[in-house]
Design an enzyme around this catalytic site. Structure first.
Site, PDB file in Angstrom:
ATOM      1  N   ARG A   1      71.284  20.087  62.698  1.00 15.87           N
ATOM      2  CA  ARG A   1      71.271  20.264  64.114  1.00 15.87           C
ATOM      3  C   ARG A   1      70.486  19.020  64.780  1.00 15.87           C
ATOM      4  O   ARG A   1      71.000  18.650  65.784  1.00 15.87           O
ATOM      5  CB  ARG A   1      70.467  21.287  64.547  1.00 15.87           C
ATOM      6  N   TYR A   2      69.435  18.686  64.196  1.00 18.31           N
ATOM      7  CA  TYR A   2      68.831  17.582  64.724  1.00 18.31           C
ATOM      8  C   TYR A   2      68.803  16.135  63.865  1.00 18.31           C
ATOM      9  O   TYR A   2      69.419  16.283  62.850  1.00 18.31           O
ATOM     10  CB  TYR A   2      67.183  17.905  64.704  1.00 18.31           C
TER      11      TYR A   2
ATOM     12  N   ARG B   1      66.634  15.286  60.335  1.00 20.53           N
ATOM     13  CA  ARG B   1      66.213  16.643  59.306  1.00 20.53           C
ATOM     14  C   ARG B   1      67.330  17.430  59.102  1.00 20.53           C
ATOM     15  O   ARG B   1      68.162  17.528  60.078  1.00 20.53           O
ATOM     16  CB  ARG B   1      65.068  17.324  59.838  1.00 20.53           C
TER      17      ARG B   1
ATOM     18  N   CYS C   1      65.760  37.307  49.427  1.00 17.62           N
ATOM     19  CA  CYS C   1      64.291  37.208  49.807  1.00 17.62           C
ATOM     20  C   CYS C   1      63.702  38.181  49.135  1.00 17.62           C
ATOM     21  O   CYS C   1      64.159  39.258  48.539  1.00 17.62           O
ATOM     22  CB  CYS C   1      64.105  37.615  51.430  1.00 17.62           C
TER      23      CYS C   1
ATOM     24  N   CYS D   1      62.957  41.438  56.502  1.00 14.56           N
ATOM     25  CA  CYS D   1      62.263  41.584  57.440  1.00 14.56           C
ATOM     26  C   CYS D   1      63.295  42.362  58.503  1.00 14.56           C
ATOM     27  O   CYS D   1      64.534  41.893  58.720  1.00 14.56           O
ATOM     28  CB  CYS D   1      61.810  40.320  58.175  1.00 14.56           C
TER      29      CYS D   1
ATOM     30  N   CYS E   1      64.923  39.995  61.068  1.00 15.90           N
ATOM     31  CA  CYS E   1      65.357  38.594  60.515  1.00 15.90           C
ATOM     32  C   CYS E   1      66.567  38.006  61.282  1.00 15.90           C
ATOM     33  O   CYS E   1      67.523  38.699  61.596  1.00 15.90           O
ATOM     34  CB  CYS E   1      65.962  38.781  58.992  1.00 15.90           C
TER      35      CYS E   1
ATOM     36  N   ARG F   1      68.433  35.829  60.334  1.00 12.11           N
ATOM     37  CA  ARG F   1      69.549  35.695  59.239  1.00 12.11           C
ATOM     38  C   ARG F   1      69.952  36.854  58.565  1.00 12.11           C
ATOM     39  O   ARG F   1      70.608  36.945  57.370  1.00 12.11           O
ATOM     40  CB  ARG F   1      69.228  34.542  58.225  1.00 12.11           C
TER      41      ARG F   1
ATOM     42  N   ASP G   1      64.209  36.149  67.987  1.00 15.23           N
ATOM     43  CA  ASP G   1      65.661  35.745  68.159  1.00 15.23           C
ATOM     44  C   ASP G   1      66.611  36.974  68.525  1.00 15.23           C
ATOM     45  O   ASP G   1      66.086  38.254  68.220  1.00 15.23           O
ATOM     46  CB  ASP G   1      66.346  35.049  66.921  1.00 15.23           C
TER      47      ASP G   1
ATOM     48  N   ASP H   1      64.434  29.556  69.952  1.00 13.46           N
ATOM     49  CA  ASP H   1      65.613  28.943  69.400  1.00 13.46           C
ATOM     50  C   ASP H   1      66.757  29.364  70.528  1.00 13.46           C
ATOM     51  O   ASP H   1      66.947  30.505  70.417  1.00 13.46           O
ATOM     52  CB  ASP H   1      66.002  29.355  68.080  1.00 13.46           C
TER      53      ASP H   1
ATOM     54  N   LYS I   1      65.337  24.134  69.046  1.00 12.56           N
ATOM     55  CA  LYS I   1      64.188  24.939  69.382  1.00 12.56           C
ATOM     56  C   LYS I   1      63.381  24.391  70.714  1.00 12.56           C
ATOM     57  O   LYS I   1      63.557  22.879  70.707  1.00 12.56           O
ATOM     58  CB  LYS I   1      63.356  24.874  68.339  1.00 12.56           C
TER      59      LYS I   1
HETATM   60  S1  SF4 Z   1      62.787  36.360  57.928  1.00 11.91           S
HETATM   61 FE1  SF4 Z   1      64.630  36.709  57.021  1.00 11.91          FE
HETATM   62  S2  SF4 Z   1      64.970  35.093  55.730  1.00 11.91           S
HETATM   63 FE2  SF4 Z   1      62.606  35.116  56.116  1.00 11.91          FE
HETATM   64  S3  SF4 Z   1      61.719  36.261  54.503  1.00 11.91           S
HETATM   65 FE3  SF4 Z   1      62.269  37.737  56.077  1.00 11.91          FE
HETATM   66  S4  SF4 Z   1      64.342  38.441  55.753  1.00 11.91           S
HETATM   67 FE4  SF4 Z   1      64.003  36.747  54.416  1.00 11.91          FE
END
Ligand code: SF4
Length: 343
Positions: free
Chosen positions: A89-90, A93, A102, A106, A109, A111, A270, A307, A314
């Site tokens: 994206r940048y 990097r 994971c 979360c 999340c 993603r 997000d 973001d 960001k």
């Molecule tokens: S935010 Fe998403 S990618 Fe990061 S640890 Fe939690 S579930 Fe996994």
């Protein structure tokens, strides 16, 4: 409510969820991955219906309500992915997404549509193409290992990737984004620490949202990395009912600094699907940042960032202390001063 099974993806097996809510939550678990580690499950106060740790990991039926502004790929990773595993994206990097699993999932999340158990790691062939991409672009100065959580991989695999990146002359920095030292500190073994060390600069950025997450074991895991010469930064997500008050946010930042971890980003949550109940407004986030400014050490001040949806990157989102015409500056007590002062 106690005690859900760590790492269970089936609410029916969970005891962190009240029995009467299990059937309703099965629909959430069918839609989004669910897992919690023993370290995080042990932190949950079963007597507290608003426990900030439970709020981050136990599913909620509100996750099934998607708002019109929410997106499956809220930060537009897919739009900037020239080859599998790479997000570019940048200019200087890239992200290298090694694995889509994971240690915990979360509930907020960004993603969440991509991560889950069984999603697997980048295949050796795809990793080869991703590394070819980095190797053929001399402008890439930094590679950020992410996922999912790259530290769920074995030290052997991590060592292999770190060594191949370190061998690319123009890659000077490797950064690892992870929640593992907090949620599964026992995984930060001597072998894992050795795997991350190369002759290039390596930074580990942990994700922590509440001061209680920095347990004795988590602090020891971070110390193992730092003592091995790996500097650490943190990123946190501003979450309603978890850390959206000055006392909690300040305690989190102070505890991170006490662990020799510099708070780096406070992310505005997000627009991930089904997460509206966990998002604050930007105005609330700015007010919280104001409440930290000047009252807590500069070491405890992360950058509050958003973001921009659809992959525009960001940007810091304040608060702003300079007037629009650039002639007045506000101090930490809210008083305004002319700049430069009148002679
Ligand atoms: S935010 Fe998403 S990618 Fe990061 S640890 Fe939690 S579930 Fe996994």
């Amino acid at each position: 409510m106690k005690g859900a099974n760590a790492s269970s993806s089936n609410p029916a097996e969970c005891t962190l969820v009240p029995r009467e809510r299990v059937a309703a939550l099965a629909a959430v678990a069918a839609r989004y991955a669910v897992a919690i580690t023993p370290a995080m499950a042990d932190l949950i106060d079963p007597a507290d219906p608003h426990d900030p740790i439970a709020r981050q990991f136990t599913p909620d039926v509100r996750e099934l309500a998607q708002q019109p502004e929410e997106r499956c790929d809220p930060i537009g990773d897919g739009l900037f992915s020239p080859v599998e595993g790479i997000v570019h994206r940048y200019p200087d990097r890239v992200l290298l997404k090694l694995v889509n699993a994971c240690a915990v999932y979360c509930r907020f999340c960004f993603r969440r549509e991509m991560v889950g158990p069984g999603q697997g790691a980048l295949s050796p062939r795809a990793l080869g193409y991703a590394l070819d991409y980095v190797r053929s672009r001399p402008g890439i100065w930094e590679v950020i290992l992410t996922g999912g959580d790259p530290l769920v991989l074995s030290p052997r695999r991590l060592k292999h990737v770190a060594a191949r990146l370190a061998a690319i002359a123009h890659v000077k920095v490797m950064r690892v984004h992870t929640r593992v030292p907090v949620v599964a500190p026992e995984r930060v073994t001597a072998a894992l620490v050795r795997a991350l060390r190369t002759d290039k600069a390596t930074f580990v950025v942990i994700h922590a949202n509440h001061p209680r997450e920095l347990t004795k074991e988590a602090r020891a895991a971070c110390a193992r990395l730092i003592d091995a010469g790996i500097p650490m930064l943190s990123q946190s997500v501003l979450l309603r009912g978890v850390n959206d008050d000055t006392e909690t946010l300040a305690a989190l930042m102070r505890r991170l600094v006490e662990c020799r971890i510099k708070p780096y980003y406070l992310h505005h949550a997000d627009l991930a699907p089904g997460t509206a109940h966990l998002r604050t407004t930007i105005a609330e986030g700015q007010a919280l940042m104001r409440s930290l400014h000047g009252r807590y050490s500069g070491l405890c001040q992360p950058a509050y960032v958003l973001d921009i949806p659809d992959g525009h990157g960001k940007s810091p989102i304040g608060p702003n202390y300079l007037s629009a015409d650039g002639r007045e500056i506000e101090d930490f007590n809210g008083r305004r001063h002319r700049y430069p002062p009148r002679g």
